[in-house]
Design a protein around this motif. Structure first.
Motif, PDB file in Angstrom:
ATOM      1  N   LEU A 121       4.233  16.057   4.845  1.00 32.69           N
ATOM      2  CA  LEU A 121       4.901  16.299   6.128  1.00 32.69           C
ATOM      3  C   LEU A 121       3.933  16.368   7.307  1.00 32.69           C
ATOM      4  O   LEU A 121       4.160  17.116   8.251  1.00 32.69           O
ATOM      5  CB  LEU A 121       5.737  17.587   6.072  1.00 32.69           C
ATOM      6  CG  LEU A 121       7.041  17.473   5.267  1.00 32.69           C
ATOM      7  CD1 LEU A 121       7.797  18.791   5.309  1.00 32.69           C
ATOM      8  CD2 LEU A 121       7.910  16.350   5.795  1.00 32.69           C
ATOM      9  N   GLU A 122       2.829  15.624   7.200  1.00 31.53           N
ATOM     10  CA  GLU A 122       1.916  15.545   8.349  1.00 31.53           C
ATOM     11  C   GLU A 122       2.410  14.435   9.270  1.00 31.53           C
ATOM     12  O   GLU A 122       1.844  13.343   9.324  1.00 31.53           O
ATOM     13  CB  GLU A 122       0.496  15.249   7.872  1.00 31.53           C
ATOM     14  CG  GLU A 122      -0.093  16.402   7.062  1.00 31.53           C
ATOM     15  CD  GLU A 122      -1.556  16.144   6.746  1.00 31.53           C
ATOM     16  OE1 GLU A 122      -2.333  15.968   7.715  1.00 31.53           O
ATOM     17  OE2 GLU A 122      -1.907  16.101   5.566  1.00 31.53           O
ATOM     18  N   THR A 123       3.502  14.745   9.986  1.00 31.08           N
ATOM     19  CA  THR A 123       4.163  13.704  10.758  1.00 31.08           C
ATOM     20  C   THR A 123       3.252  13.095  11.817  1.00 31.08           C
ATOM     21  O   THR A 123       3.331  11.904  12.113  1.00 31.08           O
ATOM     22  CB  THR A 123       5.434  14.271  11.428  1.00 31.08           C
ATOM     23  OG1 THR A 123       6.051  15.151  10.492  1.00 31.08           O
ATOM     24  CG2 THR A 123       6.395  13.177  11.784  1.00 31.08           C
ATOM     25  N   GLY A 124       2.386  13.909  12.391  1.00 27.22           N
ATOM     26  CA  GLY A 124       1.460  13.399  13.410  1.00 27.22           C
ATOM     27  C   GLY A 124       0.626  12.260  12.858  1.00 27.22           C
ATOM     28  O   GLY A 124       0.448  11.210  13.494  1.00 27.22           O
ATOM     29  N   LEU A 125       0.170  12.441  11.632  1.00 31.25           N
ATOM     30  CA  LEU A 125      -0.664  11.429  10.998  1.00 31.25           C
ATOM     31  C   LEU A 125       0.156  10.158  10.689  1.00 31.25           C
ATOM     32  O   LEU A 125      -0.334   9.041  10.822  1.00 31.25           O
ATOM     33  CB  LEU A 125      -1.254  12.007   9.712  1.00 31.25           C
ATOM     34  CG  LEU A 125      -2.517  11.350   9.200  1.00 31.25           C
ATOM     35  CD1 LEU A 125      -3.552  11.248  10.305  1.00 31.25           C
ATOM     36  CD2 LEU A 125      -3.084  12.164   8.036  1.00 31.25           C
ATOM     37  N   VAL A 126       1.418  10.371  10.279  1.00 36.08           N
ATOM     38  CA  VAL A 126       2.295   9.223  10.036  1.00 36.08           C
ATOM     39  C   VAL A 126       2.427   8.401  11.317  1.00 36.08           C
ATOM     40  O   VAL A 126       2.334   7.165  11.300  1.00 36.08           O
ATOM     41  CB  VAL A 126       3.679   9.695   9.546  1.00 36.08           C
ATOM     42  CG1 VAL A 126       4.643   8.516   9.468  1.00 36.08           C
ATOM     43  CG2 VAL A 126       3.563  10.379   8.193  1.00 36.08           C
ATOM     44  N   PHE A 127       2.606   9.107  12.439  1.00 36.74           N
ATOM     45  CA  PHE A 127       2.693   8.409  13.728  1.00 36.74           C
ATOM     46  C   PHE A 127       1.426   7.624  14.007  1.00 36.74           C
ATOM     47  O   PHE A 127       1.469   6.483  14.459  1.00 36.74           O
ATOM     48  CB  PHE A 127       2.974   9.410  14.862  1.00 36.74           C
ATOM     49  CG  PHE A 127       4.430   9.617  15.127  1.00 36.74           C
ATOM     50  CD1 PHE A 127       5.246  10.202  14.164  1.00 36.74           C
ATOM     51  CD2 PHE A 127       4.995   9.216  16.326  1.00 36.74           C
ATOM     52  CE1 PHE A 127       6.599  10.387  14.392  1.00 36.74           C
ATOM     53  CE2 PHE A 127       6.350   9.387  16.562  1.00 36.74           C
ATOM     54  CZ  PHE A 127       7.154   9.982  15.601  1.00 36.74           C
ATOM     55  N   VAL A 128       0.273   8.256  13.759  1.00 36.38           N
ATOM     56  CA  VAL A 128      -1.002   7.558  13.990  1.00 36.38           C
ATOM     57  C   VAL A 128      -1.029   6.257  13.201  1.00 36.38           C
ATOM     58  O   VAL A 128      -1.356   5.186  13.717  1.00 36.38           O
ATOM     59  CB  VAL A 128      -2.195   8.453  13.572  1.00 36.38           C
ATOM     60  CG1 VAL A 128      -3.491   7.657  13.606  1.00 36.38           C
ATOM     61  CG2 VAL A 128      -2.294   9.662  14.480  1.00 36.38           C
ATOM     62  N   GLY A 129      -0.626   6.348  11.924  1.00 40.07           N
ATOM     63  CA  GLY A 129      -0.639   5.161  11.072  1.00 40.07           C
ATOM     64  C   GLY A 129       0.271   4.070  11.601  1.00 40.07           C
ATOM     65  O   GLY A 129      -0.121   2.906  11.686  1.00 40.07           O
ATOM     66  N   MET A 174      -2.475   5.720   3.485  1.00 42.12           N
ATOM     67  CA  MET A 174      -2.693   6.877   4.351  1.00 42.12           C
ATOM     68  C   MET A 174      -1.363   7.458   4.831  1.00 42.12           C
ATOM     69  O   MET A 174      -1.141   8.675   4.771  1.00 42.12           O
ATOM     70  CB  MET A 174      -3.559   6.459   5.534  1.00 42.12           C
ATOM     71  CG  MET A 174      -4.212   7.600   6.268  1.00 42.12           C
ATOM     72  SD  MET A 174      -5.170   6.972   7.669  1.00 42.12           S
ATOM     73  CE  MET A 174      -3.922   6.940   8.916  1.00 42.12           C
ATOM     74  N   ILE A 175      -0.441   6.604   5.285  1.00 50.74           N
ATOM     75  CA  ILE A 175       0.795   7.173   5.827  1.00 50.74           C
ATOM     76  C   ILE A 175       1.730   7.655   4.719  1.00 50.74           C
ATOM     77  O   ILE A 175       2.481   8.594   4.924  1.00 50.74           O
ATOM     78  CB  ILE A 175       1.532   6.227   6.821  1.00 50.74           C
ATOM     79  CG1 ILE A 175       1.904   4.907   6.184  1.00 50.74           C
ATOM     80  CG2 ILE A 175       0.720   5.982   8.063  1.00 50.74           C
ATOM     81  CD1 ILE A 175       2.701   4.028   7.148  1.00 50.74           C
ATOM     82  N   THR A 176       1.659   7.053   3.541  1.00 48.26           N
ATOM     83  CA  THR A 176       2.489   7.590   2.443  1.00 48.26           C
ATOM     84  C   THR A 176       2.058   9.004   2.099  1.00 48.26           C
ATOM     85  O   THR A 176       2.898   9.905   1.960  1.00 48.26           O
ATOM     86  CB  THR A 176       2.310   6.783   1.131  1.00 48.26           C
ATOM     87  OG1 THR A 176       2.018   5.455   1.453  1.00 48.26           O
ATOM     88  CG2 THR A 176       3.513   6.881   0.253  1.00 48.26           C
ATOM     89  N   VAL A 177       0.755   9.200   1.925  1.00 47.84           N
ATOM     90  CA  VAL A 177       0.253  10.524   1.553  1.00 47.84           C
ATOM     91  C   VAL A 177       0.566  11.528   2.655  1.00 47.84           C
ATOM     92  O   VAL A 177       1.051  12.642   2.394  1.00 47.84           O
ATOM     93  CB  VAL A 177      -1.256  10.466   1.271  1.00 47.84           C
ATOM     94  CG1 VAL A 177      -1.793  11.865   1.020  1.00 47.84           C
ATOM     95  CG2 VAL A 177      -1.534   9.556   0.090  1.00 47.84           C
ATOM     96  N   GLU A 232       0.828  -1.207   0.000  1.00 53.41           N
ATOM     97  CA  GLU A 232       0.000   0.000   0.000  1.00 53.41           C
ATOM     98  C   GLU A 232       0.867   1.264   0.000  1.00 53.41           C
ATOM     99  O   GLU A 232       0.456   2.307  -0.484  1.00 53.41           O
ATOM    100  CB  GLU A 232      -0.934   0.006   1.215  1.00 53.41           C
ATOM    101  CG  GLU A 232      -2.082  -1.000   1.076  1.00 53.41           C
ATOM    102  CD  GLU A 232      -2.988  -1.022   2.297  1.00 53.41           C
ATOM    103  OE1 GLU A 232      -4.074  -1.613   2.197  1.00 53.41           O
ATOM    104  OE2 GLU A 232      -2.608  -0.456   3.343  1.00 53.41           O
ATOM    105  N   LEU A 233       2.075   1.131   0.534  1.00 56.97           N
ATOM    106  CA  LEU A 233       2.986   2.282   0.500  1.00 56.97           C
ATOM    107  C   LEU A 233       3.415   2.576  -0.931  1.00 56.97           C
ATOM    108  O   LEU A 233       3.556   3.720  -1.338  1.00 56.97           O
ATOM    109  CB  LEU A 233       4.244   1.996   1.336  1.00 56.97           C
ATOM    110  CG  LEU A 233       4.114   1.949   2.853  1.00 56.97           C
ATOM    111  CD1 LEU A 233       5.443   1.557   3.472  1.00 56.97           C
ATOM    112  CD2 LEU A 233       3.672   3.292   3.383  1.00 56.97           C
TER     113      LEU A 233
END
Lengths: 287, 280
Positions: free
Chosen positions: A250-258, A242-245, A231-232
């Motif tokens: 640079l929405e690092t918070g969202l990357v962490f959530v993922g 989701m985390i690739t996008v 998926e990446l």
């Protein structure tokens, strides 16, 4: 006083012991003696969070690299209620889990009979041996480009990839499960009047279940990892997408959530499979 | 032909993977009457397990024949099929008790014992009656719902015995059934086997490594020798019959018992020394 709630909680956490307890003098190297220790699990999680908070509070790294825990929680809250890129968080998770389950189940449904065939028939073994030996060492990740060329970035290519990831593992597990049987069990079944079909369904199959279950746990782990990677690389939805996008913006918070969600789901899958195993195969490891 | 097991000039030659061959059995012939109990002794490599596997129908001999003549030729009253005397494969008329590990761990004790009747399509409630009956025979009343792996080694072999009996075989083959048990449990089980033999009148053939066990349990005792595997000597002994009423301990104390035991022991020792090459 030894029965106060505080004592019981401390005992539960493995910090103190309550009442008379048999003591072992040899504890180093004894796996039984290092059981419990829940308290240290709590310590390690708290430690990670405090270092994280400390790093943020002292601005050791900018928020783009290391968002504060509160930011991660609020990002989670945001996508849980508003969704991400037109789909809700639950839809992204749902589509990932759907791909995972379909690919994994297909791999089991086709891999287990092939493994049985390879263990039971010279023809089947001869036929599949070169295919299995060739495909088995190829990491599923190496097949991602091909799966995208063949089947695009939708569900098909992901399911195909996970199917292949699970397939060879399940073939080998089922084959090992059948080949590991004691011949005397088969002999006993025949002298008790069982037909070939009854020997297969009532003796060979249940005898192979522990190995099959071990294979399923391994396959599930590999599938989950492969799915997120697939998926990446190329997808239109899913937790990896989701985390690739999020990473690109640079929405690092969202990357962490993922990342946290991927970890939690992976762990939850393994724990529930272990529970199912204990429930379905109580004789495992006791033979 | 009298009913019972008839072995006629059996030979068994194994081809070795690296070329060459081993004569596991040569020209073995005997007749075991219905209701007799036979024990087979011998050093490893003398072909006793091969012989038992041929009788069970797991192996086909390279020469000679094994036949089992049974009484139950189907008449109008029974629906049982006519049983061919020539042994060509495993059959429920010839049951087998193995060394430990042949029980089905995924089934309870009761399900193990009911396995044979279940394969025949016996209705559930009848199976339950059969299971209860044989649990009692082997002294395991109330253990039906236990898991196999919860039982001790001796109890597991009781279950194996009950599972074999519940299928009502005419001939019971036992391949070192007590080999893995401790001395005390072993003695109890020997008594149980004698009791079952006496009460059911089954024909029994049992392999053992223990000379004492062979003497206790065998009306007839074969001492087999290796290279090529053959019956070296046969004894006809009174101890199995006496053991039904007398204690095994008392029998063990008698002079004639210890004389026979010493005789067989030195015979087997000599064979072993021949195999290993004389040392010292």
């Amino acid at each position: 006083m030894n029965n106060s709630p505080l004592h019981l909680v401390l005992a539960k956490l493995g910090i103190i012991t309550v009442g008379e307890v048999a003591r072992k003098t040899v504890t180093f190297g004894d796996p039984e003696a290092s059981k419990g220790g829940l308290i240290w699990g709590i310590v390690s999680v708290l430690l990670i969070f405090s270092i994280w908070s400390l790093a943020v509070a002292n601005e050791w790294a900018s928020a783009i690299f290391l968002p504060p825990p509160s930011e991660v929680v609020s990002q989670f809250w945001k996508i849980a209620t508003d969704g991400f890129r037109g789909s809700s968080l639950w839809e992204h998770l749902g589509i990932s889990l759907y791909r995972l389950l379909v690919g994994f189940i297909l791999g089991c449904l086709i891999g287990i009979p092939i493994g049985f065939g390879m263990a039971l028939s010279k023809v089947v073994r001869g036929f599949f041996d070169p295919i299995v030996e060739f495909m088995r060492p190829i990491p599923p990740l190496a097949l991602i480009p091909l799966s995208i060329i063949w089947m695009g970035i939708g569900n098909g290519s992901k399911i195909f990839l996970l199917f292949l990831a699970a397939l060879w593992i399940m073939v080998l597990a089922a084959r090992a499960g059948v080949e590991g049987i004691r011949l005397s069990k088969i002999h006993a079944a025949y002298t008790l009047g069982a037909s070939k079909k009854q020997v297969l369904l009532r003796v060979i199959l249940p005898n192979a279940l522990p190995e099959i279950f071990t294979g399923m746990r391994v396959a599930m782990g590999v599938c989950w990892g492969t799915l997120v990677a697939a998926e990446l690389v190329g997808a239109d939805a899913g937790i990896g997408f989701m985390i690739t996008v999020a990473g690109k913006f640079l929405e690092t918070g969202l990357v962490f959530v993922g990342i946290i969600l991927i970890g939690i789901i992976g762990a939850a899958i393994d724990v529930s499979m272990r529970k199912a195993e204990a429930l379905m195969i109580p004789w495992k490891g006791k033979v | 032909m009298a009913t019972g097991l008839h072995i006629d000039k059996i030979g068994m030659i194994y081809q070795l993977p690296g070329g060459g061959e081993v004569e596991a059995l040569k020209d073995v012939s005997f007749h075991l009457d219905k209701g007799e109990i036979l024990t087979i002794l011998g050093p490893s490599g003398c072909g006793k397990t091969t012989l038992l596997n041929i009788v069970a129908g797991f192996l086909v001999p390279t020469s000679g024949t094994a036949s089992f003549y049974s009484e139950q030729i189907s008449g109008p009253s029974t629906s049982r099929q006519v049983l061919e005397p020539l042994i060509t494969g495993p059959s429920p008329e010839r049951g087998m008790v193995f060394q430990q590990g042949a029980l089905f761990e995924w089934m309870s004790v009761a399900e193990n014992i009911g396995f044979g009747p279940g394969m025949k399509g016996v209705p559930k409630n009848e199976i339950n009656t059969i299971v209860e009956q044989y649990l009692e025979t082997v002294g395991l009343q109330g253990f039906g719902n236990k898991a196999v792996y919860e039982l001790s080694g001796g109890m597991q072999q009781r279950v194996a015995l009950a599972r074999c009996l519940a299928n009502e075989p005419e001939l019971i083959l036992m391949d070192e059934p007590l080999g893995a048990l401790d001395a005390l449990t072993r003695e109890k089980m020997q008594g149980l086997i004698l009791k079952i033999w006496n009460e059911t009148g089954k024909t029994i053939a049992l392999i053992t490594h223990s000379v004492e066990e062979a003497l206790f349990l065998g009306q007839r005792v074969f001492v087999m020798a290796p290279r090529p595997g053959r019956i070296e000597k046969e004894y006809r002994l009174p101890y199995a019959q006496r053991g039904v009423n007398e204690s095994l301990r008392d029998i063990k104390m008698t002079d004639e018992f210890s004389q026979t035991r010493e005789e067989i022991l030195s015979m087997i020792w000599e064979m072993e020394e021949e195999i290993m090459g004389r040392q010292e």
